[in-house]
Design an enzyme around this catalytic site. Structure first.
Site, short mmCIF file in Angstrom:
data_model
loop_
_atom_site.label_atom_id
_atom_site.label_comp_id
_atom_site.label_asym_id
_atom_site.label_seq_id
_atom_site.Cartn_x
_atom_site.Cartn_y
_atom_site.Cartn_z
N ALA A 66 0.85 -1.19 0.00
CA ALA A 66 0.00 0.00 0.00
C ALA A 66 0.88 1.24 0.00
CB ALA A 66 -0.91 0.00 1.22
N GLY A 112 -0.39 -5.15 0.79
CA GLY A 112 -1.60 -5.12 -0.02
C GLY A 112 -1.46 -5.84 -1.34
N GLU A 115 -2.04 -9.41 -0.53
CA GLU A 115 -3.47 -9.52 -0.20
C GLU A 115 -4.32 -9.51 -1.46
OE1 GLU A 115 -4.11 -7.59 4.13
OE2 GLU A 115 -3.08 -6.27 2.71
N GLU A 135 3.64 -5.86 7.46
CA GLU A 135 2.97 -4.79 8.21
C GLU A 135 3.39 -4.67 9.66
OE1 GLU A 135 0.12 -5.65 4.77
OE2 GLU A 135 1.55 -6.76 6.01
#
Length: 257
Positions: A66, A112, A115, A135
């Site tokens: 992200a 992300g 993911e 993260e």
């Protein structure tokens, strides 16, 4: 379809969706998530699209994570809203997309990015792929379904290891752990994805939609996946595609779906 952060190309019933932010290693910002969400909405009803392939531009990165600078100063409520909106607008949308979605993972798939790949129905990785959920090294946890989908794919123990160490793993390890379906040389990544998509196109789109729903049902709390399968199985019998499929089988010809 015209977008600023993604490219969409439709040919031979395959939609190739490319996240195109190479200077940021294709990092997901809110604008890119919104564009991907809009593209999926359009592709879901596109009459000439049977399979979607998701990838990142270049060979270095699928999605490197992200865009951290967008949320570095967020409050608790803003962080929760970010995760909820991202999951609803993109990651769950990919997971429950009515047409097959293949992630062609080239290079880094972190945070992300992993993911997003895990939300696809199938993952093909290049041999230079590196995947991870880093993260916890930033003082946060995966917020786009990572803790749930990684555990579903790799098991609780491996999910704990990856999340708590925040370490990247190589493509071959991701294959061994069940995170990706196949690993191929970088040069063969897109041809392999298209070859798999071509195999999917030969089959009944309605049956594929029902199969996606039934498989996903087994991972929903309070839903009996076997009952969902029975219901979907029965519904298939009332479709023209079932009639064509069974007729083609008995006539020893390929079905025309």
């Amino acid at each position: 379809m015209t977008f600023e952060n993604i490219l969409v190309d439709v040919s031979e019933k395959i939609a190739l969706v490319t996240i195109n932010r190479p200077n940021q290693l294709n990092a997901l910002n809110r604008a890119t998530i919104a564009e991907l969400s809009r593209a999926l909405d359009e592709l879901e009803v596109h009459p000439d699209v049977r399979v979607v392939i998701l990838t990142g531009s270049g060979e270095k990165s699928f999605v490197a994570g992200a865009d951290i600078k967008e949320f570095a100063d967020f409050s608790t409520s803003e962080g929760e809203k970010l995760a909820a909106e991202g999951q609803t607008n993109l990651f769950d949308k990919v997971d429950h997309f009515s047409k097959p979605v293949i992630a062609a993972v080239n290079g880094f798939a972190l945070g992300g990015g992993l993911e997003l790949a895990m939300s696809a129905h199938v993952r093909i990785a290049s041999d230079n792929a590196r995947v991870g959920l880093p993260e916890t090294s930033l003082g946060v946890i995966p917020g786009y379904g990572g803790t749930q989908r990684l555990a579903q794919l790799a098991g609780k123990g491996k999910a704990m290891e990856m999340v708590l160490t925040a370490q990247m793993i190589k493509a071959d390890d991701a294959l061994q752990w069940g995170i990706v379906n196949v690993v191929v040389p970088q040069a063969d990544l897109m041809s392999t994805a298209r070859e798999m998509a071509s195999k999917m196109i030969k089959n009944s789109p309605n049956a594929q939609r029902m199969a996606i729903e039934a498989i996903n049902a087994g991972y929903v709390d309070g839903v009996n996946g076997f009952k969902a399968e029975i219901r979907a199985f029965g519904e298939c019998f009332g479709t023209p595609e079932f009639l064509e499929g069974t007729k083609a089988f008995m006539e020893k010809r390929k079905a025309n779906f």
